[in-house]
Each structure stands twice: as structure tokens, then as C-alpha cells.
Design a protein around this motif. Structure first.
Motif: not given
Length: 158
Positions: A57-62, A34
Motif C-alpha cells: 500500500q503506497n498512499g491510496s494505491v496498492t 506498507k
């Protein structure tokens, strides 16, 4: 506060394993998938006290965290780095990665994580926490590092 400490043997030399924890972002991404990027915000002459901005990067969130290096040792047979950061503005996290050479091709890897909630009520939830995430991380790191080492050895033979 919750503390986990686990160790595992890596079938690689200590110098090969060290760059997965400090200095080589490409290799670091192999065991921390990530991680997007990291850069020094403040770099001190003794590494201790340096501050690194890490992007995840956690899914679509940075998300970005400022990580402070609290401990740094880089000796031939023992290497360690301890970092401290605030996770999601809820937990004061301290992580430590220690590598100790057992012989030319074996390294003991010890991972320690200390999670201290900012809100005392969150401590209650930690009572039910298990070490499963830590054990999984150690196993995934072992597999990735040993696979890379094996590939490097094959490439040097060819």
C-alpha cells in the motif's frame, strides 16, 4: 547499479528475528508497514525459485510485485533470504536479509540492497543516493523486533 550493505546487532535470539523476514506476514508487517499481503504463486520444494506475489500500500494505491526467492538458508546459527523483483518497471531490485547468531540473545542482522536500473540514464541519479533509507530501515526493524521480544518475555513471566 547501486549497492548498499549495512548491519546492526539485534538483542534477540536468531529464531525470534527470523519470522520477521520469512513466513509470518503479521510480523513482517511490523518492519515493512506498507506490506498488505503476500501469497505464493509458485512454491518449490527447495525454497529457492519460489515466486511470491507481494502487495504494498503506497498512499491510496496498492501495488503488486512478483518476488523470486534467489537464496534461502535456514540453519540454526545462520539464516538468509535473498529476493529479486522489478520495482515500478524501472529498477531490478535484489534484497538480502541475513541473520547470524552471535550468542543466545544477540543476532547480527545484515541487509543488502542492489538496485539496477532498466534504463541506463537512471544510473546517473543513483550516484547521488545515500544510505539514509537503509540505516533508517535497520533502526526501525531493530526497535520493532526488540520491542516485540521484550513484550513476549514480559508475557511469559506473568
Amino acid at each position: 547499479m547501486k549497492k548498499w550493505k549495512k548491519e546492526i546487532l539485534l538483542d534477540v535470539p536468531i529464531e525470534f528475528a527470523w519470522c520477521y523476514f520469512y513466513g509470518d506476514i503479521t510480523k513482517k508487517k511490523r518492519i515493512f508497514p506498507k506490506v498488505v499481503d503476500e501469497e505464493f504463486i509458485k512454491q518449490t520444494e527447495p525454497i529457492v525459485g519460489s515466486i511470491i506475489k507481494q502487495s504494498y500500500q503506497n498512499g491510496s494505491v496498492t501495488m503488486q510485485y512478483e518476488t523470486t526467492i534467489k537464496k534461502y538458508t535456514n540453519e540454526p546459527n545462520y539464516k538468509a533470504i535473498q529476493e529479486n523483483f522489478l520495482l515500478n518497471n524501472r529498477f531490478n531490485m535484489t534484497t538480502e536479509y541475513e541473520l547470524e547468531s552471535q550468542n543466545d540473545n544477540k543476532t547480527k542482522f545484515t541487509y543488502t540492497s542492489i538496485n539496477k536500473p532498466k534504463n541506463p540514464l537512471l544510473s546517473i541519479f543513483q550516484l547521488f543516493g545515500s544510505d539514509e533509507i537503509i540505516v533508517n530501515f535497520l533502526n526501525k526493524a531493530k526497535i520493532a523486533i526488540e520491542k516485540d521480544y521484550e513484550q513476549e518475555q514480559e508475557n511469559t513471566i506473568i
